[in-house]
Every structure is written in structure tokens, then in C-alpha cells.
Design a protein around this motif. Structure first.
Motif, mmCIF file in Angstrom:
data_model
loop_
_atom_site.group_PDB
_atom_site.id
_atom_site.type_symbol
_atom_site.label_atom_id
_atom_site.label_comp_id
_atom_site.label_asym_id
_atom_site.label_seq_id
_atom_site.Cartn_x
_atom_site.Cartn_y
_atom_site.Cartn_z
ATOM 1 N N ARG A 82 0.816 -1.213 0.000
ATOM 2 C CA ARG A 82 0.000 0.000 0.000
ATOM 3 C C ARG A 82 0.853 1.269 0.000
ATOM 4 N N GLU A 83 1.927 1.275 0.803
ATOM 5 C CA GLU A 83 2.733 2.485 0.983
ATOM 6 C C GLU A 83 3.971 2.534 0.098
ATOM 7 N N GLY A 84 4.385 1.384 -0.460
ATOM 8 C CA GLY A 84 5.482 1.399 -1.420
ATOM 9 C C GLY A 84 6.874 1.277 -0.830
ATOM 10 N N TYR A 85 6.986 0.914 0.429
ATOM 11 C CA TYR A 85 8.311 0.695 1.012
ATOM 12 C C TYR A 85 8.201 -0.217 2.228
ATOM 13 N N ALA A 86 9.340 -0.801 2.607
ATOM 14 C CA ALA A 86 9.401 -1.685 3.767
ATOM 15 C C ALA A 86 10.508 -1.226 4.703
ATOM 16 N N THR A 87 10.350 -1.537 5.974
ATOM 17 C CA THR A 87 11.385 -1.224 6.962
ATOM 18 C C THR A 87 11.637 -2.434 7.855
ATOM 19 N N THR A 88 12.808 -2.463 8.447
ATOM 20 C CA THR A 88 13.107 -3.424 9.506
ATOM 21 C C THR A 88 13.790 -2.669 10.638
ATOM 22 N N VAL A 89 13.613 -3.178 11.835
ATOM 23 C CA VAL A 89 14.256 -2.595 13.012
ATOM 24 C C VAL A 89 14.933 -3.720 13.785
ATOM 25 N N GLU A 90 16.222 -3.881 13.545
ATOM 26 C CA GLU A 90 17.044 -4.887 14.235
ATOM 27 C C GLU A 90 16.500 -6.307 14.075
ATOM 28 N N GLU A 91 15.882 -6.580 12.954
ATOM 29 C CA GLU A 91 15.282 -7.900 12.725
ATOM 30 C C GLU A 91 16.247 -8.905 12.122
ATOM 31 N N MET A 92 17.308 -8.389 11.457
ATOM 32 C CA MET A 92 18.333 -9.263 10.895
ATOM 33 C C MET A 92 19.618 -9.183 11.704
ATOM 34 N N SER A 93 19.950 -7.977 12.171
ATOM 35 C CA SER A 93 21.150 -7.763 12.982
ATOM 36 C C SER A 93 20.829 -6.725 14.052
ATOM 37 N N LEU A 94 21.252 -6.975 15.269
ATOM 38 C CA LEU A 94 21.055 -5.999 16.330
ATOM 39 C C LEU A 94 21.863 -4.740 16.015
ATOM 40 N N GLY A 95 21.234 -3.589 16.157
ATOM 41 C CA GLY A 95 21.911 -2.334 15.856
ATOM 42 C C GLY A 95 21.778 -1.877 14.426
ATOM 43 N N ALA A 96 21.018 -2.613 13.619
ATOM 44 C CA ALA A 96 20.865 -2.258 12.206
ATOM 45 C C ALA A 96 19.394 -2.175 11.827
ATOM 46 N N CYS A 97 19.033 -1.073 11.172
ATOM 47 C CA CYS A 97 17.681 -0.888 10.639
ATOM 48 C C CYS A 97 17.780 -0.711 9.131
ATOM 49 N N SER A 98 16.689 -0.944 8.441
ATOM 50 C CA SER A 98 16.741 -0.804 6.985
ATOM 51 C C SER A 98 15.432 -0.256 6.444
ATOM 52 N N ILE A 99 15.523 0.314 5.257
ATOM 53 C CA ILE A 99 14.363 0.771 4.514
ATOM 54 C C ILE A 99 14.618 0.449 3.051
ATOM 55 N N ALA A 100 13.599 -0.041 2.348
ATOM 56 C CA ALA A 100 13.781 -0.498 0.970
ATOM 57 C C ALA A 100 12.531 -0.234 0.158
ATOM 58 N N VAL A 101 12.709 -0.139 -1.165
ATOM 59 C CA VAL A 101 11.596 0.108 -2.082
ATOM 60 C C VAL A 101 11.695 -0.856 -3.259
ATOM 61 N N PRO A 102 10.577 -1.051 -3.973
ATOM 62 C CA PRO A 102 10.604 -1.944 -5.143
ATOM 63 C C PRO A 102 11.146 -1.261 -6.386
ATOM 64 N N ILE A 103 11.683 -2.060 -7.282
ATOM 65 C CA ILE A 103 12.077 -1.593 -8.616
ATOM 66 C C ILE A 103 11.157 -2.280 -9.609
ATOM 67 N N ARG A 104 10.436 -1.480 -10.369
ATOM 68 C CA ARG A 104 9.538 -2.010 -11.396
ATOM 69 C C ARG A 104 10.144 -1.759 -12.771
ATOM 70 N N ALA A 105 9.895 -2.687 -13.672
ATOM 71 C CA ALA A 105 10.546 -2.623 -14.982
ATOM 72 C C ALA A 105 9.988 -1.514 -15.863
ATOM 73 N N ALA A 106 8.780 -1.055 -15.610
ATOM 74 C CA ALA A 106 8.200 -0.006 -16.448
ATOM 75 C C ALA A 106 7.163 0.756 -15.656
ATOM 76 N N ALA A 107 6.950 2.002 -16.012
ATOM 77 C CA ALA A 107 5.952 2.829 -15.334
ATOM 78 C C ALA A 107 4.571 2.187 -15.479
ATOM 79 N N GLY A 108 3.865 2.078 -14.353
ATOM 80 C CA GLY A 108 2.533 1.496 -14.369
ATOM 81 C C GLY A 108 2.527 -0.021 -14.318
ATOM 82 N N ASP A 109 3.677 -0.658 -14.429
ATOM 83 C CA ASP A 109 3.780 -2.115 -14.366
ATOM 84 C C ASP A 109 3.869 -2.520 -12.897
ATOM 85 N N GLU A 110 2.969 -3.393 -12.469
ATOM 86 C CA GLU A 110 2.943 -3.794 -11.068
ATOM 87 C C GLU A 110 3.986 -4.861 -10.737
ATOM 88 N N SER A 111 4.608 -5.479 -11.745
ATOM 89 C CA SER A 111 5.596 -6.523 -11.472
ATOM 90 C C SER A 111 6.872 -5.905 -10.913
#
Length: 254
Positions: free
Chosen positions: A187-216
Motif C-alpha cells: 500500500r505504501e510502497g516501502y518496507a522497513t526493519t528494526v534490528e530484525e536481521m542484525s542488532l543495531g541495524a535498521c533498513s528501509i527499501a523500495v521496489p524496482i519495477r521494470a516499467a511505469a505502471g507495471d505492477e511486477s
């Protein structure tokens, strides 16, 4: 055991592949005995084939006697279309993110039920990062992984949600809670983690789509930082601009 290549009728090729497939994220160094066991081969057969793989540069024997994957295999893997094309296209945009944020930058694709890291640029901040180029990490505990999982086929999502191993005390292991997060990612277009893979590390990530308007979603780009409390909006903006640029470049005429 990685395979049962000692079965009658097994070809030399299948035995060699069984030896190579014995290596994975949790088995980066293997003794000859371990290699034979995981490949399902008799020790003399494994010894002969491993010797040929070492001579050809596919495997390397360490002074300890353990074997590791050789550089020749890495070089070969990097010419696969998904690695070479996407990584080459994304490279200038990853450098832009790195210059703007000074954070560790990741480019990843989904490989089955794991996130395969195609590229990584190390950040300046002292943040514990377990990824390496070519490594595979859980989808449910990484920022890029959550993006890829959110846009994965239903059967992949169901399989991952059925098995959510705990990596840190903050790893989300409740399927309902993670499923709600994945819906929010879509819905919002990004994901976050808070120390879920490594203690002391947070992350934020977004998708890469192959073309504008393409949901894949073909890949995900993200950063790892000590925390997201202050710079979330700035980091998200940098990632979104880069992801859009990568997507346009992937579909541009060549």
C-alpha cells in the motif's frame, strides 16, 4: 545431504553439480568428507572430482584443508542476465544513493524463498551488516526481502509465512503480523526493519519495477542505517528516485 548422485546411472555432470550445490549460505567451507556426504558421493569419487574442480578454478582448497567456491564460478555467475544486466544498469543509481546517504546500499532480487544480494556498497557508519554480494538472506527479516516478499506470488508468500525463523529478538515470527506488514508495504510502497536481521541495524527499501505502471517487481533497493527515527523521509526519497531511474533504464531502448 545436497543430493544423491551415487545412485546407479548418475552422470559425471550430475555428480559435479551435486558437489557444487553442496555449498550454500550456511556451508561456505567444507572438508572433502563433508562434500562427499552432502553430495551423496563415495569419498574416492568426490576426491577425484574435487581435484578436477580445483584444477579448473571452480573450487579452492584452503590451507586448513577445507574447500570454498572459486573465483571462476563467481565470474561465471555474474554474466547471468539477471545479475549482469540489472547490476550494470543499477550501478550508477546505487552510487547516487551512497553519495547522498553514506549508508550501506543493497540491490537484491528474489531467488525462491530468499533474497539474493546482487550488489552492496558499504556505508561509513558502524552498522552490523551481514550481507555480502552473492549472499542469500531471509525474506522476512530484511528490508529488501520484505519488499520482494510483499510482491511475490501467493504460494511463495504462504510458504514463507509458514516458516519464520527467529534471527534476533526483534525478528517478526508471527505470520499474521508479518502479513499485515506486507499489505502495508504494497500500500505504501516501502518496507522497513528494526534490528530484525542484525542488532543495531535498521533498513528501509523500495521496489524496482521494470516499467511505469507495471505492477511486477523485478528487484528491490534499500539502505541499512543505525536507526530510522530522523532520516526516514530523506532516505525514502533517495531510494524512490533511484528505483524509478533504474526502472526507466531497464526498459529504455538500447
Amino acid at each position: 545431504m545436497a543430493g544423491n548422485s551415487s545412485a546407479p546411472g548418475a552422470t559425471v555432470t550430475s555428480r559435479v553439480l551435486a558437489l557444487l550445490y553442496a555449498f550454500d549460505e550456511h556451508h561456505r567451507r567444507l572438508t572433502l568428507t563433508e562434500l562427499a556426504g552432502r553430495a551423496g558421493l563415495a569419498l574416492p569419487t568426490a576426491h577425484r572430482l574435487v581435484g578436477e574442480l580445483v584444477a579448473g578454478g571452480a573450487l579452492v582448497r584452503r590451507p586448513s584443508g577445507e574447500y570454498v567456491v572459486g573465483r571462476r564460478l563467481w565470474d561465471l555467475g555474474m554474466v547471468a542476465p539477471v545479475q549482469s544486466g540489472l547490476r550494470e544498469t543499477a550501478s550508477p543509481f546505487l552510487n547516487d544513493i551512497h553519495a547522498a546517504t553514506r549508508a550501506t546500499v543493497h540491490l537484491a532480487v528474489r531467488d525462491g524463498m530468499q533474497a539474493l544480494y546482487l550488489d552492496r556498497l558499504s556505508g561509513r557508519a558502524s552498522v552490523p551488516v551481514v550481507s555480502t554480494i552473492g549472499s542469500r538472506l531471509p525474506l522476512h527479516a530484511t528490508g529488501v526481502g520484505k519488499v520482494l516478499l510483499a510482491h511475490a506470488p501467493d504460494e511463495v508468500r504462504a510458504a514463507v509465512l509458514a516458516h519464520l525463523p527467529r534471527i534476533t529478538t526483534y525478528t517478526i515470527t508471527e505470520p499474521r503480523r508479518l502479513d499485515q506488514q506486507l499489505e502495508k508495504v504494497r500500500r505504501e510502497g516501502y518496507a522497513t526493519t528494526v534490528e530484525e536481521m542484525s542488532l543495531g541495524a535498521c533498513s528501509i527499501a523500495v521496489p524496482i519495477r521494470a516499467a511505469a505502471g507495471d505492477e511486477s517487481v523485478v528487484a528491490s533497493v534499500g539502505v541499512v542505517v543505525p536507526n530510522l527515527r530522523r532520516d526516514r523521509a530523506r532516505l525514502l526519497a533517495a531510494l524512490q528516485v533511484a528505483a524509478q531511474g533504474i526502472g526507466r533504464s531497464l526498459t529504455a531502448p538500447r
